[in-house]
Motif scaffolding. Structure first.
Motif, mmCIF file in Angstrom:
data_model
loop_
_atom_site.group_PDB
_atom_site.id
_atom_site.type_symbol
_atom_site.label_atom_id
_atom_site.label_comp_id
_atom_site.label_asym_id
_atom_site.label_seq_id
_atom_site.Cartn_x
_atom_site.Cartn_y
_atom_site.Cartn_z
ATOM 1 N N GLY A 101 0.811 -1.207 0.000
ATOM 2 C CA GLY A 101 0.000 0.000 0.000
ATOM 3 C C GLY A 101 0.846 1.259 0.000
ATOM 4 N N THR A 147 -4.823 1.566 -5.971
ATOM 5 C CA THR A 147 -4.052 0.677 -5.094
ATOM 6 C C THR A 147 -4.926 -0.422 -4.518
ATOM 7 O OG1 THR A 147 -2.489 2.439 -4.509
ATOM 8 C CG2 THR A 147 -2.671 0.581 -2.986
ATOM 9 N N CYS A 148 -6.071 -0.055 -3.987
ATOM 10 C CA CYS A 148 -6.976 -1.039 -3.391
ATOM 11 C C CYS A 148 -7.558 -1.981 -4.445
ATOM 12 C CB CYS A 148 -8.093 -0.337 -2.635
ATOM 13 S SG CYS A 148 -7.530 0.522 -1.138
ATOM 14 N N SER A 152 -5.191 -4.871 -5.158
ATOM 15 C CA SER A 152 -5.208 -5.940 -4.162
ATOM 16 C C SER A 152 -6.503 -6.736 -4.199
ATOM 17 C CB SER A 152 -4.998 -5.356 -2.753
ATOM 18 O OG SER A 152 -3.636 -5.021 -2.552
ATOM 19 N N ASN A 195 -5.822 -7.044 1.900
ATOM 20 C CA ASN A 195 -6.587 -5.887 1.450
ATOM 21 C C ASN A 195 -6.721 -4.835 2.543
ATOM 22 O OD1 ASN A 195 -7.851 -6.214 -1.427
ATOM 23 N ND2 ASN A 195 -7.953 -8.247 -0.522
ATOM 24 N N THR A 223 -3.307 -3.195 2.844
ATOM 25 C CA THR A 223 -3.089 -2.361 1.652
ATOM 26 C C THR A 223 -3.756 -1.005 1.831
ATOM 27 O OG1 THR A 223 -2.889 -4.215 0.095
ATOM 28 C CG2 THR A 223 -3.596 -2.102 -0.806
ATOM 29 N N LEU A 224 -5.003 -1.022 2.296
ATOM 30 C CA LEU A 224 -5.739 0.223 2.536
ATOM 31 C C LEU A 224 -5.027 1.074 3.584
ATOM 32 C CD1 LEU A 224 -8.227 2.063 2.305
ATOM 33 C CD2 LEU A 224 -9.366 0.589 3.985
#
Length: 243
Positions: free
Chosen positions: A32, A45-46, A49, A143, A146-147
């Protein structure tokens, strides 16, 4: 509780699967941060994933884009890294034997970690438990982190100053290194590294990883020629180690 067919206890399978899922899932934070630092938006980005969900390909894509690579070249490099999952799927489809309606959803979780956990199990029941627990844990954590990583990138500031541009390659190498168990695998990895690093200054970003991928067929071709001359069992790590 032990599996009904006398296999590995369910609790042991769940424990091992959770260990892998949590350990690898937390590295989504590095992705992320790296992705946001490379110029991708929070949504982009999200989405990577959520939809791509294969760490090596994701890191390769954002790394190539950060280096100024052409988006098509970057995507091609990520694609070729992800092709291995199709081969995993061929084997897992036999072991899992899932209903046809479930297979498209299970395919999203066919990655290095779920495959490794599933292949380590002795029975179909434990294969299914290992695959499901690893996939679910890793998908949710990857996920989520990543956020958090993408949101925290602004607070961190200049990611280059923190050295976070190295996070992607470091995570990928940490996942890859334990898998290199035979001489052939180590030779492929070594040649790929030499090609990738050697061509990095002279080729556009994203292209060196495509050229480095040629190491695998080249070494396998040379290995086939060697075995044709000396016989399949001679100097074979797999035979010596009993695998």
């Amino acid at each position: 509780m032990r599996s009904e067919d006398g296999g590995k206890p369910d609790a042991a399978v769940v424990r091992d699967a959770l260990g892998v899922g949590v350990a690898v899932g937390l590295s989504g934070f590095a992705f992320g941060v790296t992705s946001a630092g490379s110029g991708l938006t929070l949504l982009q980005t999200c989405a990577l994933s959520l939809l791509v969900f294969t760490g090596a390909s994701q890191f390769a894509l954002v790394g190539a884009l950060a280096g100024g690579g052409n988006p098509f070249t970057a995507a091609a490099g990520a694609f070729f890294l992800g092709v291995r999952n199709a081969f995993y799927g061929l084997r897992l489809s036999q072991l899992l034997a899932l209903p046809r309606a479930v297979r498209p959803f299970a395919a999203q979780w066919v990655i290095d970690e779920t495959t490794a956990v599933a292949l380590a199990q002795p029975t179909r029941r434990s294969v299914r438990i290992g695959f499901t627990v690893t996939g679910l844990t890793l998908y949710v954590l990857w996920n989520l982190t990543t956020l958090l990583g993408a949101l925290g990138a602004d607070a961190i500031g200049d990611t280059d100053a923190w050295g976070l541009d190295a996070a992607g390659p470091a995570v990928f190498l940490a996942l890859l290194a334990p898998m290199l168990k035979t001489t052939t695998e180590r030779v492929v990895a070594g040649i790929a590294v030499v090609l990738g690093l050697g061509l990095l200054p002279v080729l556009p970003a994203g292209v060196p990883v495509l050229v480095a991928a040629l190491a695998a067929p080249a070494v396998l071709w040379a290995e086939g020629r060697r075995r044709a001359r000396t016989g399949p069992a001679e100097d074979d790590d797999t035979v010596r180690e009993g695998r």
